[in-house]
Design a protein around this motif. Structure first.
Motif, PDB file in Angstrom:
ATOM      1  N   GLY A  12      18.436 -20.449  28.153  1.00 27.11           N
ATOM      2  CA  GLY A  12      19.765 -20.576  28.732  1.00 27.11           C
ATOM      3  C   GLY A  12      20.161 -19.290  29.426  1.00 27.11           C
ATOM      4  N   LEU A  13      20.084 -19.276  30.748  1.00 27.75           N
ATOM      5  CA  LEU A  13      20.371 -18.084  31.534  1.00 27.75           C
ATOM      6  C   LEU A  13      21.848 -18.014  31.883  1.00 27.75           C
ATOM      7  N   GLY A  21      20.940 -13.404  27.647  1.00 24.67           N
ATOM      8  CA  GLY A  21      22.052 -12.600  28.132  1.00 24.67           C
ATOM      9  C   GLY A  21      21.786 -12.067  29.528  1.00 24.67           C
ATOM     10  N   VAL A  22      22.526 -11.049  29.926  1.00 21.31           N
ATOM     11  CA  VAL A  22      22.383 -10.477  31.260  1.00 21.31           C
ATOM     12  C   VAL A  22      22.232  -8.962  31.163  1.00 21.31           C
ATOM     13  N   LEU A  23      21.740  -8.389  32.227  1.00 22.51           N
ATOM     14  CA  LEU A  23      21.441  -6.956  32.255  1.00 22.51           C
ATOM     15  C   LEU A  23      22.642  -6.094  31.878  1.00 22.51           C
ATOM     16  N   GLY A  72      21.242  -4.434  28.766  1.00 24.74           N
ATOM     17  CA  GLY A  72      20.459  -3.317  29.279  1.00 24.74           C
ATOM     18  C   GLY A  72      19.042  -3.699  29.613  1.00 24.74           C
ATOM     19  N   MET A  73      18.737  -5.005  29.517  1.00 26.98           N
ATOM     20  CA  MET A  73      17.382  -5.490  29.789  1.00 26.98           C
ATOM     21  C   MET A  73      17.458  -6.677  30.741  1.00 26.98           C
TER      22      MET A  73
END
Length: 301
Positions: free
Chosen positions: A105-106, A150-152, A156-157
Motif C-alpha cells: 500500500g503506497l 510510508g513515504v520518504l 527517511g527511506m
C-alpha cells in the motif's frame, strides 16, 4: 517546450491522443475493448509495441479500467459487485501459480488523497504467517503478506528500497501495489480503478513521483492497482477553457503546472475510504477465490 494535459490513466491517454491528432480511429500499436461485468463498464487498453507506447506515453502492457460510479451512488450491492469485478480483472493479470503474493500500500496517510494504498492494505486478508505456522488448518489459503512502506518524508527511506528489501526476503511470486493516481477528468475521481501489469511509479497521484516499482527493479511481476484521487490544476483549467470555447495559452498553463496545484473532491475522506475497502476486498477475492463476500466480511470485520 510543449505542454500536455496530465493523466495516469491509459484510457484517458488514448482520448488525449485522439484530441491531439484529430483522429478517432484505430491507433497503431494499441488495442482497446469494452465489456460489462457485474453491471460495471470495463475497458481494456493494451499497448502491444513501442509505437503504441510512444503515442500514449505508457509502457507496453495491459491497462484495465473499471468504472465504479455505482459505488458512490450507493446502488444495489454496489460494494459486492465492485469487489467481484476487481477480483475478476486482477485474476486475469496475475501470473499463474499459487506462490506468495506481497501486497504493498503506497502513499502518505497524512494526505487524504494519497491514503488509498495504506487504507486498502487494511482490508486485505493476510495469511502468510497462518499458512506457515498452521498448515493443517490454513494450507488451502494462498500465502499473502502486506506492507505499507510510508513515504520518504516520514521514514527517511525510499518506499521502493523498502519494498525491494522485503521482496528479497520473502521472494514472492508477484507484488500487487496500490497507489493514488491523477486523472484528466474530474468525473473520474474516486469512480475509476485502473489495473495494469506494468508496475507503478509511487507518488504519481500527488505529483511527487519516485523510483518505479516494476519487474525490472524488483525482479518479480508487479501488478499495479490505482485510483485517481486528484486532477492536475493546469489540466483542469485547460479543459474548462476548452469547454467554454476559449483558447488556452500554453505559457500560462506551464506556469500553473509549475505551482504544483491539484484538485480533489470535497468528500474525498469518505470516497477514499470506500474505494480502499472495495480494492482490499477485491484483491483478497482474487488471491483467495475459495472465499465468498460473506466469508470476507466475517474474517475482516
Amino acid at each position: 517546450m510543449t505542454w500536455r494535459k496530465r493523466t495516469d490513466l491509459a484510457v484517458e491517454a488514448r482520448q488525449l491522443w485522439c484530441e491531439r491528432t484529430g483522429r478517432a480511429g484505430a491507433l497503431a500499436g494499441v488495442k482497446e475493448r469494452k465489456e460489462q461485468r457485474e453491471g460495471y463498464e470495463v475497458t481494456e487498453v493494451e499497448v502491444v509495441d513501442q509505437r503504441g507506447a510512444q503515442a500514449l506515453g505508457k509502457p507496453v502492457g495491459r491497462y484495465v479500467t473499471v468504472e465504479l460510479g455505482g459505488l458512490h451512488r450507493r446502488e444495489g450491492d454496489a460494494f459486492g459487485r465492485g469487489a467481484r469485478v476487481l477480483a475478476q480483472m486482477l485474476s486475469g493479470l496475475l501470473p499463474p501459480g499459487k506462490g506468495t503474493v506481497l501486497v504493498v500500500g503506497l502513499g502518505n496517510r497524512a494526505i487524504t488523497p494519497d491514503v488509498i494504498g495504506p487504507a486498502a492494505v487494511e482490508s486485505v486478508l493476510v495469511t502468510r504467517h497462518l499458512v506457515e505456522q498452521e498448515p493443517r488448518y490454513f494450507g488451502s489459503f494462498r500465502p499473502v503478506a502486506a506492507l505499507s512502506p510510508g513515504v520518504l518524508g516520514t521514514t527517511g527511506m525510499e518506499s521502493g528500497a523498502l519494498v525491494k528489501a522485503v521482496a528479497e526476503d520473502l521472494k514472492p511470486q508477484c507484488i500487487v501495489a496500490v497507489d493514488a493516481l491523477a486523472a484528466r477528468s474530474i468525473h473520474r475521481l474516486c469512480t475509476t480503478v485502473q489495473l495494469t501489469d506494468t508496475g507503478i511509479v509511487p507518488g504519481s497521484g500527488v505529483g511527487n513521483a519516485r523510483a518505479a516499482l516494476d519487474a525490472q527493479t524488483l525482479g518479480v511481476p508487479v501488478i499495479a492497482v490505482g485510483v485517481p484521487t486528484v486532477v492536475d490544476g493546469a489540466t483542469l483549467a485547460a479543459d474548462l477553457l476548452e469547454q467554454a470555447g476559449q483558447e488556452t495559452d500554453p505559457r500560462l498553463l506551464r506556469q500553473l503546472d509549475g505551482g504544483g496545484m491539484v484538485v480533489t473532491t470535497r468528500d474525498i475522506d469518505q470516497q477514499a475510504a470506500d474505494l480502499a475497502k472495495v480494492i482490499g476486498y477485491g484483491i483478497t477475492l482474487a488471491l483467495q477465490p475459495q472465499l465468498s463476500m460473506e466469508d470476507l466480511q466475517m474474517l475482516l470485520n
